[in-house]
Design a protein around this motif. Structure first.
Motif, PDB file in Angstrom:
ATOM      1  N   GLU A  92     -72.132 -68.616  12.359  1.00 14.17           N
ATOM      2  CA  GLU A  92     -72.202 -67.337  11.524  1.00 14.17           C
ATOM      3  C   GLU A  92     -71.461 -66.097  12.551  1.00 14.17           C
ATOM      4  OE1 GLU A  92     -76.352 -66.306  11.636  1.00 14.17           O
ATOM      5  OE2 GLU A  92     -77.101 -67.577  10.170  1.00 14.17           O
ATOM      6  N   LEU A  93     -71.678 -66.091  13.735  1.00 17.09           N
ATOM      7  CA  LEU A  93     -70.741 -65.223  14.793  1.00 17.09           C
ATOM      8  C   LEU A  93     -69.145 -65.412  14.639  1.00 17.09           C
ATOM      9  CD1 LEU A  93     -73.040 -65.185  17.899  1.00 17.09           C
ATOM     10  CD2 LEU A  93     -72.530 -63.375  16.163  1.00 17.09           C
ATOM     11  N   LEU A  94     -68.960 -66.885  14.610  1.00 14.14           N
ATOM     12  CA  LEU A  94     -67.619 -67.278  14.535  1.00 14.14           C
ATOM     13  C   LEU A  94     -66.810 -66.792  13.033  1.00 14.14           C
ATOM     14  CD1 LEU A  94     -65.197 -68.419  16.045  1.00 14.14           C
ATOM     15  CD2 LEU A  94     -65.637 -70.621  14.649  1.00 14.14           C
ATOM     16  N   ILE A  95     -67.344 -67.131  12.056  1.00 14.09           N
ATOM     17  CA  ILE A  95     -66.973 -66.601  10.695  1.00 14.09           C
ATOM     18  C   ILE A  95     -66.824 -65.101  10.630  1.00 14.09           C
ATOM     19  CG2 ILE A  95     -67.499 -66.576   8.283  1.00 14.09           C
ATOM     20  CD1 ILE A  95     -68.212 -69.330   8.172  1.00 14.09           C
ATOM     21  N   ALA A  96     -67.842 -64.405  11.128  1.00 13.43           N
ATOM     22  CA  ALA A  96     -67.903 -62.963  11.287  1.00 13.43           C
ATOM     23  C   ALA A  96     -66.719 -62.371  11.842  1.00 13.43           C
ATOM     24  CB  ALA A  96     -69.394 -62.337  11.932  1.00 13.43           C
ATOM     25  N   GLU A  97     -66.514 -63.251  12.876  1.00 13.49           N
ATOM     26  CA  GLU A  97     -65.331 -62.773  13.665  1.00 13.49           C
ATOM     27  C   GLU A  97     -64.121 -63.068  12.948  1.00 13.49           C
ATOM     28  OE1 GLU A  97     -64.627 -62.232  17.665  1.00 13.49           O
ATOM     29  OE2 GLU A  97     -66.278 -61.168  17.578  1.00 13.49           O
ATOM     30  N   ILE A  98     -63.975 -64.215  12.391  1.00 15.82           N
ATOM     31  CA  ILE A  98     -62.625 -64.548  11.522  1.00 15.82           C
ATOM     32  C   ILE A  98     -62.385 -63.673  10.598  1.00 15.82           C
ATOM     33  CG2 ILE A  98     -61.783 -66.450  10.217  1.00 15.82           C
ATOM     34  CD1 ILE A  98     -63.255 -68.511  12.057  1.00 15.82           C
ATOM     35  N   GLU A  99     -63.318 -63.337   9.779  1.00 17.80           N
ATOM     36  CA  GLU A  99     -63.288 -62.561   8.385  1.00 17.80           C
ATOM     37  C   GLU A  99     -63.588 -61.172   8.840  1.00 17.80           C
ATOM     38  OE1 GLU A  99     -66.034 -64.521   5.752  1.00 17.80           O
ATOM     39  OE2 GLU A  99     -64.895 -66.288   5.671  1.00 17.80           O
ATOM     40  N   ALA A 100     -63.488 -60.557  10.059  1.00 18.01           N
ATOM     41  CA  ALA A 100     -63.678 -59.347  10.506  1.00 18.01           C
ATOM     42  C   ALA A 100     -64.984 -58.572   9.633  1.00 18.01           C
ATOM     43  CB  ALA A 100     -62.488 -58.440  10.047  1.00 18.01           C
ATOM     44  N   ARG A 101     -65.994 -59.424   9.620  1.00 16.82           N
ATOM     45  CA  ARG A 101     -67.292 -58.770   9.153  1.00 16.82           C
ATOM     46  C   ARG A 101     -67.768 -57.752  10.052  1.00 16.82           C
ATOM     47  NH1 ARG A 101     -70.252 -64.287   6.602  1.00 16.82           N
ATOM     48  NH2 ARG A 101     -68.453 -64.714   5.129  1.00 16.82           N
ATOM     49  N   PRO A 102     -68.752 -56.656   9.723  1.00 16.69           N
ATOM     50  CA  PRO A 102     -69.477 -56.030  10.693  1.00 16.69           C
ATOM     51  C   PRO A 102     -70.444 -57.027  11.177  1.00 16.69           C
ATOM     52  CG  PRO A 102     -70.001 -55.290   8.435  1.00 16.69           C
ATOM     53  CD  PRO A 102     -68.829 -56.156   8.177  1.00 16.69           C
TER      54      PRO A 102
END
Length: 357
Positions: A316-326
Motif C-alpha cells: 500500500e505504501l509503495l503504490i501510494a508513492e508510485i501513484e503520488a496518492r496522499p
C-alpha cells in the motif's frame, strides 16, 4: 453485440501471425479502441458488463497488453521489484505471498530477486538487476545491517519501501514491534514465577534479533531479575537443538525465550531427548506463531506477528508513492500478541538454583 465472442478460425489465425491488437479486440467485442485501452490499463471508468465483454475478447484472441508501449504512454510499467534475503524462512514467505496477492489485486506484477547472502555486494547487484527489469518501485526485505551502509545506494528517483531492514528515515518502513513482542514473552515467564528467563537470540547482524534481545534484557533489568548469558542462534531448528542440549544439562534453567519458533522447536526436541519435561521442568516461548506451532508437542506458547499485514501495508505504501496518492503515514509498526499454549507453566517446586550471569 457486433459479433459472437467465439473468434472465427480466420480471425484467430490472423491474430497469431501478427499478434492481436487493440483494434482486433475492439472489433471482436464491439467497442471502441479507447474502451479496450481503459480495460487493459485497469481504469475504472468502464461499465462492468463492458469490461467483462472486453476481457472475454482478449482471452478469445489471446491478446496480451504491450507493457513497454503502455509504459511509454503512462510512464509506469505496473511492475514492482522485491529484494529479499532467503525465500525459505516462514516469515519471508508469508510476507512475500501477501505482497504478491496485494499487487495482483492492484493490477501490478512483481519481480523477485533473492539475495543468497546479505552482503553489500549482493544487495547492490540485486538492486541493479531490478532496475534492468523496468520496475516502478522496490520493496526491500533484508533484515541484516546492510541497507544503512553508505556503500549501499538505494535507487534515487524510484519509490522504495523497506521492511524490517533499516534505521534510515528517508524511506517508508514497515515492521513488527519487535520490542513489544520480546517484552510480552519475557514478562509472561516472569509472571509465572520464574526467577529469570534465558534467551536464544537470532544472528548478530539481524535487526529483529537485536531488537528482541535488547527488549528481553531490558525487561529482566526492570524486573530486578538476573540477566543470563545469551545463547546465539541462526534462526534454524538445528541451532535451537544445539543450545537445547546445553540447556537440558543445566537444571538451573527453568524458562527459555527463543527468538523464533524454529529454534524453539529444536529446544523442545533436545529437552525431550534429555528427559526434561516441558513445561513441568522447563517452560519454552517462541516468536512468530508459525502455522505449525500449535502442533508442536507440547503446543508452543509464542508471539504472534502479522506477516500478511506487513506485506499488504508495504505494498500500500509503495503504490501510494508510485501513484503520488496522499498518504500521511510514511511508516507503520504493527503490534504483536502473546499466544499462550501448553509449553509454559510455573517453575518446578523447590529451591531454584542460582542463574549464571
Amino acid at each position: 453485440m457486433a459479433e459472437s465472442l467465439a473468434a472465427s478460425p480466420s480471425a484467430r489465425s490472423a491474430a497469431r501471425k501478427r499478434g492481436p491488437s487493440l483494434g482486433d479486440v475492439a472489433a471482436h467485442a464491439g467497442v471502441s479502441t479507447q474502451t479496450v485501452s481503459r480495460v487493459a490499463n485497469g481504469l475504472t471508468n468502464v461499465e462492468e458488463s463492458t469490461r467483462q465483454r472486453v476481457l472475454a475478447s482478449m482471452q478469445a484472441l489471446g491478446y496480451r497488453p504491450n507493457r513497454a508501449a503502455r509504459a511509454l504512454r503512462s510512464g509506469r510499467f505496473r511492475n514492482i521489484g522485491v529484494v529479499m534475503f532467503t525465500l525459505s524462512s516462514y516469515g519471508n514467505m508469508r510476507t512475500l505471498d501477501a505482497i504478491a496477492v496485494s499487487a495482483a489485486t492492484a493490477g501490478y506484477a512483481i519481480t523477485v530477486v533473492p539475495v543468497e547472502r546479505p552482503t553489500q555486494q549482493e544487495v547492490s547487484v540485486a538492486l541493479s538487476r531490478l532496475l534492468e527489469q523496468a520496475v516502478d518501485g522496490i520493496i526491500v526485505v533484508i533484515e541484516a545491517h546492510i541497507v544503512d551502509r553508505a556503500d549501499v545506494e538505494l535507487p534515487s528517483g524510484l519509490s522504495v519501501v523497506v521492511i524490517d531492514s533499516t534505521e534510515r528515515s528517508d524511506y517508508p518502513q514497515v515492521d513488527t514491534d519487535q520490542a513489544e513482542g520480546a517484552r510480552q514473552a519475557t514478562q509472561h515467564l516472569l509472571d509465572l514465577g520464574h526467577r529469570t528467563v534465558w534467551h536464544i537470540a537470532g544472528p548478530g547482524d539481524s535487526y529483529s534479533a537485536a531488537r528482541r534481545e535488547e527488549s528481553w534484557r531490558r525487561t529482566l533489568e526492570e524486573a530486578g531479575a538476573p540477566v543470563p548469558e545469551v545463547f546465539r542462534g541462526d534462526w534454524s531448528t538445528a541451532a535451537g537443538y544445539r543450545h537445547g542440549q546445553e540447556i537440558a544439562a543445566r537444571p538451573e534453567i527453568t524458562a527459555v525465550f527463543a527468538a523464533n519458533d524454529q529454534m524453539a522447536l529444536g529446544v523442545l526436541r533436545a529437552l525431550h531427548e534429555a528427559g526434561r519435561r516441558v513445561p513441568e521442568d522447563v517452560s519454552v516461548v517462541g516468536f512468530d506463531d508459525m502455522a505449525e506451532s500449535d502442533s508442536f508437542w507440547p503446543p508452543l506458547t509464542t508471539i504472534h506477528q502479522e506477516f500478511e499485514a506487513i506485506g499488504r501495508r508495504a505494498l500500500e505504501l509503495l503504490i501510494a508513492e508510485i501513484e503520488a496518492r496522499p498518504e500521511p503515514v510514511r511508516s507503520s509498526v504493527l503490534h504483536t500478541r502473546l499466544v499462550v499454549r501448553a509449553s509454559t507453566a510455573p517453575p518446578p517446586a523447590g529451591p531454584a538454583a542460582p542463574a549464571a550471569g
